[in-house]
Design an enzyme around this catalytic site. Structure first.
Site, PDB file in Angstrom:
ATOM      1  CG  ASN A 215     -13.140 -19.628  25.448  1.00  0.00           C
ATOM      2  OD1 ASN A 215     -13.212 -18.432  25.195  1.00  0.00           O
ATOM      3  ND2 ASN A 215     -13.493 -20.564  24.572  1.00  0.00           N
ATOM      4  NE  ARG A 216     -10.112 -16.861  32.754  1.00  0.00           N
ATOM      5  CZ  ARG A 216     -10.849 -16.932  33.843  1.00  0.00           C
ATOM      6  NH1 ARG A 216     -11.860 -16.102  34.009  1.00  0.00           N
ATOM      7  NH2 ARG A 216     -10.590 -17.829  34.770  1.00  0.00           N
TER       8      ARG A 216
END
Ligand code: C5P
Length: 415
Positions: A215-216
């Site tokens: 994920n970011r």
């Protein structure tokens, strides 16, 4: 007696240098001992005499001045302080810092220091926006350098406006107040004797030896909390997923990759007084990651994967029968109904507090340097203004320290 806080001010060459005369005067009023280093270019804007008169100290300007080196060498200048402030910081000194240059007194001091460094940029908006400057700023942030500003508005050049102004003196003082913690105060600080366990960053869940689910999350918020807790004198264990950040000084950092590894590292690090779970842990992993790289099939059929749920690290720790930290702070990164989800999470996870934020792409929070958070507790919701992640961290750890203080009254001198 409270130790006098010491600041080393490095003035580089910009028209905003004159504002730093007011800065040193006001720092003096607040009981700071200020020493000044000026670059050659800075001397074109303000004289060393002015800073000397206001600080009551000699001003240092030359790396190769035998008298200056004999009196106090550049290594001592770099170390005999609680904080170094570079204000105004030109694009040039920022570039030199990012490149590790040391060809004058200011840059040599910056390279030699082991103290926190605060940079207050001031330059033309185009110079600030230039990719080279932005690249250098990113590098310095990753190296643990703190920034305040620049602010937006009219520039000294007539008709120019944009981002690049030195922040106003009160804002600079606020940032200095937060970072200039004398060593003695840090040791006997508000979180001295406490163990703070923090998770940060994403986790990577392997699909095969070369691919993974991620994920970011940048890890910035968790790293800032670790740094802030250490500054208040806590023993800090930071369990970090894969990020590109440099661990804060004085923090024991354990690097992990998957959620399972994160849980194992967290369990080993217990007991702790405070648990702050800022990591964006992947909710699922592949039930059976492939041992070899998956090949495209001749028929063009895409592979399908069975997912398994990851352990919930926060809930696991919050529901432990033994060794549950006194205060457990979770995070809720949401893209809609932020507060409703956060309140639900407070209960379902067994956390004491939830720090909730909106991570919709348009907020720029994920991966960015600012955050707008809401502190959700059993007592209600506090909406904090948009702040740098560094400021959010400072405020959060101060709240944590206050809360623990209320739970356990400070020992009296006789005890
Ligand atoms: O359920 P959700 O992922 O939104 O919950 C966020 C909070 O729970 C964060 O504090 C996060 O660090 C924690 N968490 C965890 N382990 C997981 C999932 C979330 O510790 N597997």
């Amino acid at each position: 007696m409270v130790a006098k806080r010491r600041v080393l001010l490095i003035v580089s060459g910009g028209i905003a240098a004159y504002k730093c005369l007011d800065l040193v005067r006001r720092l003096g009023e607040r009981g700071f001992a200020v020493r000044t280093v000026m670059t050659k270019a800075a001397e074109r804007f303000v004289t060393p005499l002015s800073f000397g008169a206001l600080t009551n100290e000699r001003v240092f300007t030359d790396l190769f001045d035998l008298d200056e080196e004999r009196e106090i060498g550049h290594i001592r200048l770099a170390r005999d302080t609680d904080l170094i402030v570079v204000a105004p910081a030109t694009a040039d000194i920022i570039a030199k810092m990012a490149g590790g240059h040391a060809n004058d007194l200011a840059t040599a001091v910056l390279l030699a220091t082991d103290k926190p460094v605060l940079v207050a940029p001031a330059m033309n908006p185009r110079m600030w926006a230039n990719p080279a400057t932005q690249r250098n700023v990113r590098q310095l942030r990753a190296d643990g350098i703190h920034f305040v500003g620049p602010a937006s508005g009219e520039m000294a050049e007539r008709g120019e406006a944009g981002t690049g102004r030195l922040v106003e003196v009160p804002e600079l003082i606020e940032a200095i107040e937060r970072l200039a913690m004398p060593e003695s105060a840090a040791q006997s600080g508000a979180l001295a004797g406490r163990h703070v366990l923090i998770t940060a960053g994403p986790t990577h869940e392997p699909i095969d030896p070369v691919r993974y689910i991620a994920n970011r999350s940048s890890g910035k918020q968790g790293y800032e909390i670790a740094a802030a807790a250490a500054q208040l004198g806590a023993r800090v264990t930071l369990v970090s997923g894969p990020v590109t950040l440099t661990p804060p000084p004085g923090v024991e950092t354990i690097r992990v990759v998957t959620a399972a590894e994160m849980l194992e590292a967290v369990s080993k690090a217990l007991p702790a007084d405070i648990g702050v779970f800022a990591a964006a842990v992947a909710d699922w992993r592949l039930a059976q990651p492939k041992p070899e790289k998956i090949k495209k099939s001749a028929g063009g059929a895409a592979p399908t994967f069975k997912l398994a749920e990851n352990p919930d690290i926060l809930r696991t720790v919050a529901t432990r029968q033994t060794d549950r930290p006194t205060l457990i702070v979770g995070f809720a990164a949401e893209t809609e109904d932020v507060l409703a989800h956060a309140k639900k999470k407070l209960k379902s996870k067994g956390a004491d507090w939830i720090v909730a934020n909106d991570v919709s792409p348009e907020t720029g929070i994920m991966g960015g340097d600012h955050n707008t958070v809401h502190l959700v507790t059993a007592a209600g919701v506090e909406n904090w203004p948009n702040m740098s992640k560094c400021d959010v961290a400072a405020r959060l750890v101060e709240r944590i320290a206050q809360h623990l203080d209320q739970l356990r009254p400070k020992r009296t001198a006789a005890e």
